[in-house]
Design a protein around this motif. Structure first.
Motif, PDB file in Angstrom:
ATOM      1  N   MET A 103      -0.344  -2.199  -3.087  1.00 27.15           N
ATOM      2  CA  MET A 103      -1.342  -3.229  -2.903  1.00 27.15           C
ATOM      3  C   MET A 103      -2.623  -2.560  -2.436  1.00 27.15           C
ATOM      4  SD  MET A 103      -1.130  -6.677  -0.685  1.00 27.15           S
ATOM      5  CE  MET A 103      -0.341  -7.520  -2.004  1.00 27.15           C
ATOM      6  N   ARG A 104      -3.690  -2.844  -3.102  1.00 28.04           N
ATOM      7  CA  ARG A 104      -4.978  -2.209  -2.825  1.00 28.04           C
ATOM      8  C   ARG A 104      -5.830  -3.081  -1.907  1.00 28.04           C
ATOM      9  NH1 ARG A 104      -9.655  -0.128  -6.897  1.00 28.04           N
ATOM     10  NH2 ARG A 104     -10.810   0.773  -5.208  1.00 28.04           N
ATOM     11  N   PRO A 105      -6.533  -2.472  -0.925  1.00 27.58           N
ATOM     12  CA  PRO A 105      -7.456  -3.242  -0.092  1.00 27.58           C
ATOM     13  C   PRO A 105      -8.537  -3.887  -0.945  1.00 27.58           C
ATOM     14  CG  PRO A 105      -7.082  -1.061   0.833  1.00 27.58           C
ATOM     15  CD  PRO A 105      -6.455  -1.080  -0.519  1.00 27.58           C
ATOM     16  N   GLN A 106      -8.845  -5.168  -0.663  1.00 22.69           N
ATOM     17  CA  GLN A 106      -9.783  -5.900  -1.496  1.00 22.69           C
ATOM     18  C   GLN A 106     -11.055  -6.319  -0.783  1.00 22.69           C
ATOM     19  OE1 GLN A 106      -7.472  -9.106  -3.082  1.00 22.69           O
ATOM     20  NE2 GLN A 106      -6.315  -7.757  -4.429  1.00 22.69           N
ATOM     21  N   ASN A 107     -11.042  -6.336   0.538  1.00 21.46           N
ATOM     22  CA  ASN A 107     -12.248  -6.724   1.261  1.00 21.46           C
ATOM     23  C   ASN A 107     -12.419  -5.816   2.481  1.00 21.46           C
ATOM     24  OD1 ASN A 107     -10.549  -7.761   3.308  1.00 21.46           O
ATOM     25  ND2 ASN A 107     -10.411  -9.715   2.264  1.00 21.46           N
ATOM     26  N   ALA A 108     -13.466  -6.051   3.252  1.00 20.60           N
ATOM     27  CA  ALA A 108     -13.777  -5.169   4.382  1.00 20.60           C
ATOM     28  C   ALA A 108     -12.666  -5.170   5.428  1.00 20.60           C
ATOM     29  CB  ALA A 108     -15.101  -5.587   5.010  1.00 20.60           C
ATOM     30  N   ALA A 141      -3.327  -4.102  12.967  1.00 25.49           N
ATOM     31  CA  ALA A 141      -3.520  -3.786  11.557  1.00 25.49           C
ATOM     32  C   ALA A 141      -2.190  -3.785  10.817  1.00 25.49           C
ATOM     33  CB  ALA A 141      -4.204  -2.434  11.406  1.00 25.49           C
ATOM     34  N   GLY A 142      -1.152  -3.269  11.459  1.00 21.17           N
ATOM     35  CA  GLY A 142       0.173  -3.284  10.854  1.00 21.17           C
ATOM     36  C   GLY A 142       0.677  -4.694  10.619  1.00 21.17           C
ATOM     37  N   LEU A 143       0.493  -5.559  11.607  1.00 21.35           N
ATOM     38  CA  LEU A 143       0.905  -6.961  11.452  1.00 21.35           C
ATOM     39  C   LEU A 143       0.095  -7.650  10.357  1.00 21.35           C
ATOM     40  CD1 LEU A 143       1.351  -7.970  15.186  1.00 21.35           C
ATOM     41  CD2 LEU A 143       3.149  -7.578  13.487  1.00 21.35           C
ATOM     42  N   TYR A 144      -1.193  -7.341  10.283  1.00 19.19           N
ATOM     43  CA  TYR A 144      -2.044  -7.914   9.247  1.00 19.19           C
ATOM     44  C   TYR A 144      -1.542  -7.533   7.864  1.00 19.19           C
ATOM     45  CZ  TYR A 144      -6.114  -8.523   6.236  1.00 19.19           C
ATOM     46  OH  TYR A 144      -6.947  -8.867   5.207  1.00 19.19           O
ATOM     47  N   ASP A 202      -9.491  -5.720   4.947  1.00 15.71           N
ATOM     48  CA  ASP A 202      -8.389  -4.950   4.377  1.00 15.71           C
ATOM     49  C   ASP A 202      -8.623  -3.449   4.567  1.00 15.71           C
ATOM     50  OD1 ASP A 202      -7.215  -7.282   3.531  1.00 15.71           O
ATOM     51  OD2 ASP A 202      -7.545  -6.924   1.395  1.00 15.71           O
ATOM     52  N   TRP A 203      -9.840  -3.001   4.313  1.00 11.28           N
ATOM     53  CA  TRP A 203     -10.143  -1.576   4.434  1.00 11.28           C
ATOM     54  C   TRP A 203     -10.058  -1.101   5.876  1.00 11.28           C
ATOM     55  CZ3 TRP A 203      -9.823   2.010   0.993  1.00 11.28           C
ATOM     56  CH2 TRP A 203      -9.979   1.701  -0.339  1.00 11.28           C
ATOM     57  N   VAL A 204     -10.576  -1.893   6.810  1.00 12.06           N
ATOM     58  CA  VAL A 204     -10.505  -1.513   8.230  1.00 12.06           C
ATOM     59  C   VAL A 204      -9.045  -1.419   8.667  1.00 12.06           C
ATOM     60  CG1 VAL A 204     -11.018  -2.289  10.584  1.00 12.06           C
ATOM     61  CG2 VAL A 204     -12.774  -2.427   8.815  1.00 12.06           C
ATOM     62  N   LEU A 231      -6.979   1.987   9.864  1.00 13.84           N
ATOM     63  CA  LEU A 231      -6.237   2.019  11.128  1.00 13.84           C
ATOM     64  C   LEU A 231      -4.770   2.364  10.901  1.00 13.84           C
ATOM     65  CD1 LEU A 231      -7.808  -1.005  13.006  1.00 13.84           C
ATOM     66  CD2 LEU A 231      -7.870   1.388  13.721  1.00 13.84           C
ATOM     67  N   LEU A 232      -4.195   1.861   9.820  1.00 13.34           N
ATOM     68  CA  LEU A 232      -2.813   2.213   9.500  1.00 13.34           C
ATOM     69  C   LEU A 232      -2.679   3.698   9.198  1.00 13.34           C
ATOM     70  CD1 LEU A 232      -1.518  -0.752   7.334  1.00 13.34           C
ATOM     71  CD2 LEU A 232      -0.884  -0.147   9.664  1.00 13.34           C
ATOM     72  N   LEU A 233      -3.631   4.265   8.491  1.00 20.33           N
ATOM     73  CA  LEU A 233      -3.590   5.705   8.221  1.00 20.33           C
ATOM     74  C   LEU A 233      -3.704   6.513   9.509  1.00 20.33           C
ATOM     75  CD1 LEU A 233      -5.762   6.047   4.997  1.00 20.33           C
ATOM     76  CD2 LEU A 233      -3.280   6.200   5.216  1.00 20.33           C
TER      77      LEU A 233
END
Length: 71
Positions: free
Chosen positions: A1-6, A54-57, A8-10, A14-16
């Motif tokens: 699943m690819r990040p689609q908005n800001a 971020a993980g929960l999100y 998602d990217w943040v 944070l997950l990385l």
């Protein structure tokens, strides 16, 4: 699943950071603690809380919580 908005990217970044921090933590080196403790002691705790959020999100996003409400 690819990040689609800001947001998602943040959350993804944070997950990385969290993944690399846990990878180093397994080897008994807390990278975030070593990097952030000289700046401010509670800062590393705050970053870990943001990583957990971020993980929960991303769990909610992958499962599809809220997708049904948008359709």
């Amino acid at each position: 699943m690819r990040p689609q908005n800001a947001l998602d990217w943040v959350a993804f970044v944070l997950l990385l950071i969290g993944a690399f921090a846990w990878g180093a933590f397994v080897t008994d080196v807390n990278v975030l603690d070593r990097l952030l403790e000289p700046i401010a002691d509670p800062l590393d705790d705050t970053v870990f809380i943001l990583i957990a959020a971020a993980g929960l999100y991303w769990i909610a996003r992958v499962i599809g919580v809220g997708r049904r409400a948008r359709q």
